[in-house]
Design a protein around this motif. Structure first.
Motif, mmCIF file in Angstrom:
data_model
loop_
_atom_site.group_PDB
_atom_site.id
_atom_site.type_symbol
_atom_site.label_atom_id
_atom_site.label_comp_id
_atom_site.label_asym_id
_atom_site.label_seq_id
_atom_site.Cartn_x
_atom_site.Cartn_y
_atom_site.Cartn_z
ATOM 1 N N SER A 30 114.165 -1.179 -70.952
ATOM 2 C CA SER A 30 114.577 -1.858 -72.178
ATOM 3 C C SER A 30 113.441 -2.704 -72.780
ATOM 4 O O SER A 30 113.675 -3.542 -73.639
ATOM 5 N N GLY A 31 112.214 -2.469 -72.295
ATOM 6 C CA GLY A 31 111.044 -3.043 -72.968
ATOM 7 C C GLY A 31 110.696 -4.467 -72.580
ATOM 8 O O GLY A 31 109.931 -5.128 -73.289
ATOM 9 N N VAL A 32 111.224 -4.970 -71.448
ATOM 10 C CA VAL A 32 110.844 -6.324 -71.010
ATOM 11 C C VAL A 32 109.346 -6.300 -70.674
ATOM 12 O O VAL A 32 108.906 -5.483 -69.857
ATOM 13 N N PRO A 33 108.548 -7.176 -71.310
ATOM 14 C CA PRO A 33 107.102 -7.124 -71.051
ATOM 15 C C PRO A 33 106.749 -7.730 -69.693
ATOM 16 O O PRO A 33 107.433 -8.644 -69.236
ATOM 17 N N PRO A 34 105.680 -7.233 -69.059
ATOM 18 C CA PRO A 34 105.270 -7.809 -67.773
ATOM 19 C C PRO A 34 104.713 -9.220 -67.959
ATOM 20 O O PRO A 34 104.146 -9.525 -69.003
ATOM 21 N N GLU A 35 104.918 -10.064 -66.952
ATOM 22 C CA GLU A 35 104.269 -11.394 -66.951
ATOM 23 C C GLU A 35 103.785 -11.640 -65.524
ATOM 24 O O GLU A 35 104.572 -11.618 -64.585
ATOM 25 N N TYR A 36 102.481 -11.843 -65.411
ATOM 26 C CA TYR A 36 101.858 -11.892 -64.091
ATOM 27 C C TYR A 36 101.692 -13.324 -63.591
ATOM 28 O O TYR A 36 101.351 -14.213 -64.373
ATOM 29 N N GLU A 37 101.928 -13.536 -62.301
ATOM 30 C CA GLU A 37 101.672 -14.852 -61.702
ATOM 31 C C GLU A 37 100.192 -15.001 -61.348
ATOM 32 O O GLU A 37 99.689 -16.109 -61.224
ATOM 33 N N VAL A 38 99.530 -13.865 -61.141
ATOM 34 C CA VAL A 38 98.088 -13.858 -60.916
ATOM 35 C C VAL A 38 97.501 -13.113 -62.107
ATOM 36 O O VAL A 38 97.956 -12.007 -62.430
ATOM 37 N N PRO A 73 98.803 -18.044 -51.922
ATOM 38 C CA PRO A 73 99.250 -19.423 -52.095
ATOM 39 C C PRO A 73 99.343 -19.816 -53.575
ATOM 40 O O PRO A 73 98.590 -19.286 -54.404
ATOM 41 N N PRO A 74 100.246 -20.749 -53.900
ATOM 42 C CA PRO A 74 100.444 -21.118 -55.308
ATOM 43 C C PRO A 74 99.178 -21.641 -55.984
ATOM 44 O O PRO A 74 98.974 -21.417 -57.166
ATOM 45 N N ASP A 75 98.329 -22.327 -55.194
ATOM 46 C CA ASP A 75 97.088 -22.857 -55.783
ATOM 47 C C ASP A 75 95.885 -21.985 -55.426
ATOM 48 O O ASP A 75 94.742 -22.391 -55.612
ATOM 49 N N GLY A 76 96.149 -20.782 -54.926
ATOM 50 C CA GLY A 76 95.053 -19.888 -54.509
ATOM 51 C C GLY A 76 94.311 -19.323 -55.709
ATOM 52 O O GLY A 76 94.868 -19.171 -56.795
ATOM 53 N N GLY A 77 93.033 -19.018 -55.488
ATOM 54 C CA GLY A 77 92.212 -18.432 -56.554
ATOM 55 C C GLY A 77 91.646 -17.090 -56.124
ATOM 56 O O GLY A 77 92.249 -16.369 -55.314
ATOM 57 N N ALA A 113 116.201 -10.659 -57.251
ATOM 58 C CA ALA A 113 116.857 -9.594 -56.475
ATOM 59 C C ALA A 113 116.714 -9.830 -54.972
ATOM 60 O O ALA A 113 117.611 -9.497 -54.201
ATOM 61 N N LEU A 114 115.573 -10.393 -54.562
ATOM 62 C CA LEU A 114 115.344 -10.587 -53.124
ATOM 63 C C LEU A 114 115.704 -12.001 -52.672
ATOM 64 O O LEU A 114 115.496 -12.359 -51.524
ATOM 65 N N ARG A 115 116.211 -12.788 -53.603
ATOM 66 C CA ARG A 115 116.600 -14.187 -53.325
ATOM 67 C C ARG A 115 115.443 -14.952 -52.686
ATOM 68 O O ARG A 115 115.582 -15.555 -51.614
ATOM 69 N N LEU A 116 114.307 -14.908 -53.361
ATOM 70 C CA LEU A 116 113.094 -15.548 -52.834
ATOM 71 C C LEU A 116 112.931 -16.964 -53.382
ATOM 72 O O LEU A 116 111.842 -17.350 -53.811
ATOM 73 N N ASP A 117 114.007 -17.747 -53.369
ATOM 74 C CA ASP A 117 113.951 -19.096 -53.953
ATOM 75 C C ASP A 117 112.923 -19.971 -53.236
ATOM 76 O O ASP A 117 112.355 -20.875 -53.823
ATOM 77 N N ASN A 118 112.725 -19.707 -51.929
ATOM 78 C CA ASN A 118 111.843 -20.585 -51.155
ATOM 79 C C ASN A 118 110.415 -20.062 -51.028
ATOM 80 O O ASN A 118 109.645 -20.583 -50.237
ATOM 81 N N GLU A 119 110.086 -19.013 -51.773
ATOM 82 C CA GLU A 119 108.716 -18.480 -51.711
ATOM 83 C C GLU A 119 107.876 -19.207 -52.776
ATOM 84 O O GLU A 119 108.014 -18.930 -53.965
ATOM 85 N N PRO A 120 106.981 -20.109 -52.342
ATOM 86 C CA PRO A 120 106.208 -20.883 -53.324
ATOM 87 C C PRO A 120 105.003 -20.135 -53.886
ATOM 88 O O PRO A 120 104.409 -20.562 -54.877
ATOM 89 N N GLY A 121 104.637 -19.007 -53.221
ATOM 90 C CA GLY A 121 103.380 -18.325 -53.562
ATOM 91 C C GLY A 121 103.436 -17.581 -54.887
ATOM 92 O O GLY A 121 104.461 -17.536 -55.571
ATOM 93 N N LYS A 122 102.274 -16.990 -55.233
ATOM 94 C CA LYS A 122 102.160 -16.167 -56.439
ATOM 95 C C LYS A 122 102.149 -14.704 -56.012
ATOM 96 O O LYS A 122 101.437 -14.335 -55.058
ATOM 97 N N LEU A 123 102.912 -13.895 -56.722
ATOM 98 C CA LEU A 123 102.980 -12.468 -56.383
ATOM 99 C C LEU A 123 101.683 -11.776 -56.807
ATOM 100 O O LEU A 123 101.344 -11.756 -57.996
ATOM 101 N N LEU A 124 100.970 -11.226 -55.818
ATOM 102 C CA LEU A 124 99.692 -10.558 -56.105
ATOM 103 C C LEU A 124 99.867 -9.059 -56.277
ATOM 104 O O LEU A 124 99.312 -8.451 -57.180
#
Ligand code: FMN
Length: 226
Positions: A72-80, A137-141, A182-193
């Motif tokens: 349905s055309g939802v655009p991607p939005e990246y954490e990294v 990690p959330p502050d990882g580079g 979908a995976l109920r990842l409420d406690n995952e602080p990291g960024k999806l790579l």
């Protein structure tokens, strides 16, 4: 040199698998392969990776949500931050790899709808019974992204050594909020790579014939001795 022969065979066997058999991989084997991947070196031994592996009903739920969103055309939005456009020889290789895949799928490169249908296979995990999501990690580079990518490669080689297949998928990392929900990842602080489908490869599927070539050794290495 027996170990090197074996390593080369495993490295050459690994390919981006885009068709899987439905058969699940034993949990104990998956854990063994993850343990092998934990040998990956990292800067100052920080080991900045977290892997979420999903199967069964959770994967079914995610597949439906992703296909629905992407169709349905939802655009991607990246954490990294996503990579920029490829230029020059990199663009040529990108097109060549896509054309090789399309040829095995009977997709005309100029047919936009057929290309979109091909892309959608990513969100069906190419029929794989398992998907892995790698977080940094959330502050990882850059350093942490590189370490996590090495982890992914060790995991993929371990999978290949076990007769399994994988497809690393940047396409999946464009939908972190859907994956988290979908995976109920409420406690995952990291960024999806990176996302990755894995399981037993369907070697009879025509996509197994898409093997993008590599540059020659002479093209990638320079020796300096005087
Ligand atoms: C970081 C990364 C992201 C990738 N993302 C995708 C993807 O979203 N979908 C896909 O079908 N293949 C994806 N690939 C697979 C590449 O297209 C593939 O590795 C490359 O064409 C070389 O082919 P081979 O792995 O079969 O040797 C990705 C590979 C990497 C390393």
């Amino acid at each position: 040199m027996r170990d090197l022969d074996l390593f080369e065979a495993i490295a050459r066997r690994r390919r981006a698998v885009r068709a899987f058999l439905p058969q699940c991989v034993d949990r104990a084997l998956i854990e063994r392969l993850v343990a092998a991947a934990t040998t990956t070196p990292s800067s100052c031994n920080t080991q900045p990776w977290t892997l979420h592996i999903t199967s069964g009903m959770a994967l079914d739920r995610l597949r439906v949500a992703l296909i629905d969103a992407v169709s349905s055309g939802v655009p991607p939005e990246y954490e990294v931050e996503a990579a920029g456009r490829y230029e020059g020889q990199f663009r040529e290789r990108q097109i060549d790899a896509a054309v090789r895949l399309f040829e095995t799928q009977g997709v005309d490169r100029n047919d936009k709808a057929a290309r979109a249908a091909s892309m959608l296979h990513n969100f069906a995990f190419f029929g794989a019974p398992h998907a892995a999501f790698l977080f940094m990690p959330p502050d990882g580079g850059l350093r942490e992204a590189a370490d996590c990518s090495k982890f992914a490669q060790t995991f993929m080689l371990a999978l290949a050594a076990a007769g399994l297949g994988s497809c690393p998928q940047a396409s999946l990392s464009g939908y972190p909020s859907i994956i988290r929900a979908a995976l109920r990842l409420d406690n995952e602080p990291g960024k999806l790579l990176l996302g990755m489908s894995f399981g037993y490869p369907d070697d009879e599927d025509p996509t197994a014939l898409a093997r993008p070539p590599r540059a020659t050794t002479q093209d990638v290495v320079c020796f300096h001795s005087d």
